[in-house]
Design a protein around this motif. Structure first.
Motif, PDB file in Angstrom:
ATOM      1  N   TYR A   1       0.850  -1.197   0.000  1.00 42.65           N
ATOM      2  CA  TYR A   1       0.000   0.000   0.000  1.00 42.65           C
ATOM      3  C   TYR A   1       0.883   1.244   0.000  1.00 42.65           C
ATOM      4  N   PRO A   2       0.364   2.373  -0.473  1.00 44.84           N
ATOM      5  CA  PRO A   2       1.151   3.602  -0.477  1.00 44.84           C
ATOM      6  C   PRO A   2       1.275   4.149   0.949  1.00 44.84           C
ATOM      7  N   ALA A   3       2.502   4.342   1.396  1.00 39.26           N
ATOM      8  CA  ALA A   3       2.722   4.748   2.784  1.00 39.26           C
ATOM      9  C   ALA A   3       3.339   6.136   2.912  1.00 39.26           C
ATOM     10  N   HIS A   4       3.282   6.908   1.856  1.00 31.35           N
ATOM     11  CA  HIS A   4       3.898   8.238   1.894  1.00 31.35           C
ATOM     12  C   HIS A   4       3.383   9.064   3.071  1.00 31.35           C
ATOM     13  N   ASP A   5       2.056   9.130   3.228  1.00 26.24           N
ATOM     14  CA  ASP A   5       1.484   9.947   4.303  1.00 26.24           C
ATOM     15  C   ASP A   5       1.846   9.407   5.682  1.00 26.24           C
ATOM     16  N   ALA A   6       1.830   8.093   5.835  1.00 28.85           N
ATOM     17  CA  ALA A   6       2.192   7.503   7.129  1.00 28.85           C
ATOM     18  C   ALA A   6       3.651   7.796   7.471  1.00 28.85           C
TER      19      ALA A   6
ATOM     20  N   LYS B   1       5.405  10.321   6.422  1.00 24.84           N
ATOM     21  CA  LYS B   1       5.567  11.763   6.600  1.00 24.84           C
ATOM     22  C   LYS B   1       4.989  12.257   7.929  1.00 24.84           C
ATOM     23  N   THR B   2       3.789  11.760   8.282  1.00 24.15           N
ATOM     24  CA  THR B   2       3.071  12.312   9.430  1.00 24.15           C
ATOM     25  C   THR B   2       3.224  11.529  10.719  1.00 24.15           C
ATOM     26  N   ASP B   3       3.583  10.236  10.629  1.00 23.48           N
ATOM     27  CA  ASP B   3       3.657   9.358  11.804  1.00 23.48           C
ATOM     28  C   ASP B   3       2.297   9.230  12.492  1.00 23.48           C
ATOM     29  N   GLU B   4       1.220   9.319  11.701  1.00 26.72           N
ATOM     30  CA  GLU B   4      -0.137   9.192  12.233  1.00 26.72           C
ATOM     31  C   GLU B   4      -0.685   7.807  11.912  1.00 26.72           C
ATOM     32  N   VAL B   5      -1.207   7.161  12.929  1.00 24.29           N
ATOM     33  CA  VAL B   5      -1.703   5.790  12.815  1.00 24.29           C
ATOM     34  C   VAL B   5      -2.776   5.652  11.746  1.00 24.29           C
ATOM     35  N   ASP B   6      -3.670   6.604  11.648  1.00 23.54           N
ATOM     36  CA  ASP B   6      -4.773   6.491  10.691  1.00 23.54           C
ATOM     37  C   ASP B   6      -4.322   6.614   9.237  1.00 23.54           C
ATOM     38  N   GLN B   7      -3.056   6.942   9.006  1.00 23.47           N
ATOM     39  CA  GLN B   7      -2.516   7.018   7.652  1.00 23.47           C
ATOM     40  C   GLN B   7      -1.895   5.688   7.194  1.00 23.47           C
ATOM     41  N   ALA B   8      -1.803   4.736   8.115  1.00 23.95           N
ATOM     42  CA  ALA B   8      -1.185   3.443   7.809  1.00 23.95           C
ATOM     43  C   ALA B   8      -2.257   2.365   7.664  1.00 23.95           C
ATOM     44  N   LEU B   9      -1.910   1.321   6.948  1.00 24.37           N
ATOM     45  CA  LEU B   9      -2.790   0.161   6.824  1.00 24.37           C
ATOM     46  C   LEU B   9      -2.660  -0.663   8.105  1.00 24.37           C
ATOM     47  N   ASN B  10      -3.770  -0.985   8.718  1.00 19.88           N
ATOM     48  CA  ASN B  10      -3.759  -1.740   9.967  1.00 19.88           C
ATOM     49  C   ASN B  10      -3.697  -3.236   9.658  1.00 19.88           C
ATOM     50  N   TYR B  11      -2.499  -3.793   9.714  1.00 21.04           N
ATOM     51  CA  TYR B  11      -2.326  -5.209   9.381  1.00 21.04           C
ATOM     52  C   TYR B  11      -3.023  -6.129  10.379  1.00 21.04           C
TER      53      TYR B  11
END
Length: 118
Positions: free
Chosen positions: A38-43, A45-55
């Protein structure tokens, strides 16, 4: 853009898998390996949980599917696991492999792999 690759390695579960009489009577071990992109650029950059895919969410869905399932073929089991992975909107590639240990007398396991890309 950062492309994240999540790997779930050797998830050991039990399910009904196979079409022989003895396989229909008791659950067997399966070993599942997942690769999810998945694209993780925002995660990143921001270190915000809601920007990452929850495996953990995906893994729990796979566990429920497998443990409550009843499958004749590895193809069907792997396809349904793969569908769980790509049901999440941010996933653009997924690969699932299921090993069936002791399926053949002189082999460690038999496995089947399917992949999917958006």
């Amino acid at each position: 853009m950062a492309n994240a690759i999540i790997n779930v390695t050797n998830l050991r579960l039990r399910t009904f898998i196979g079409f022989n009489q003895e396989e229909r009577e008791k659950k067997q071990d399966v070993v599942i390996n997942l690769e999810v992109h998945y694209p993780a650029h925002d995660a990143c950059k921001t270190d915000e949980v809601d920007q990452a895919l929850n495996y953990k969410v995906i893994t729990k869905e796979v566990i429920t599917l497998v443990e409550q399932g009843d499958f004749l073929l590895l193809e069907k089991l792997v396809a349904e696991i793969l569908a769980v992975c790509h049901s999440h909107p941010s996933v653009h590639y997924a690969k699932a492999r299921v090993d069936k240990p002791h399926a053949l007398r002189f082999a460690d396991s038999v496995s089947l792999t399917l992949d999917w890309a958006k």
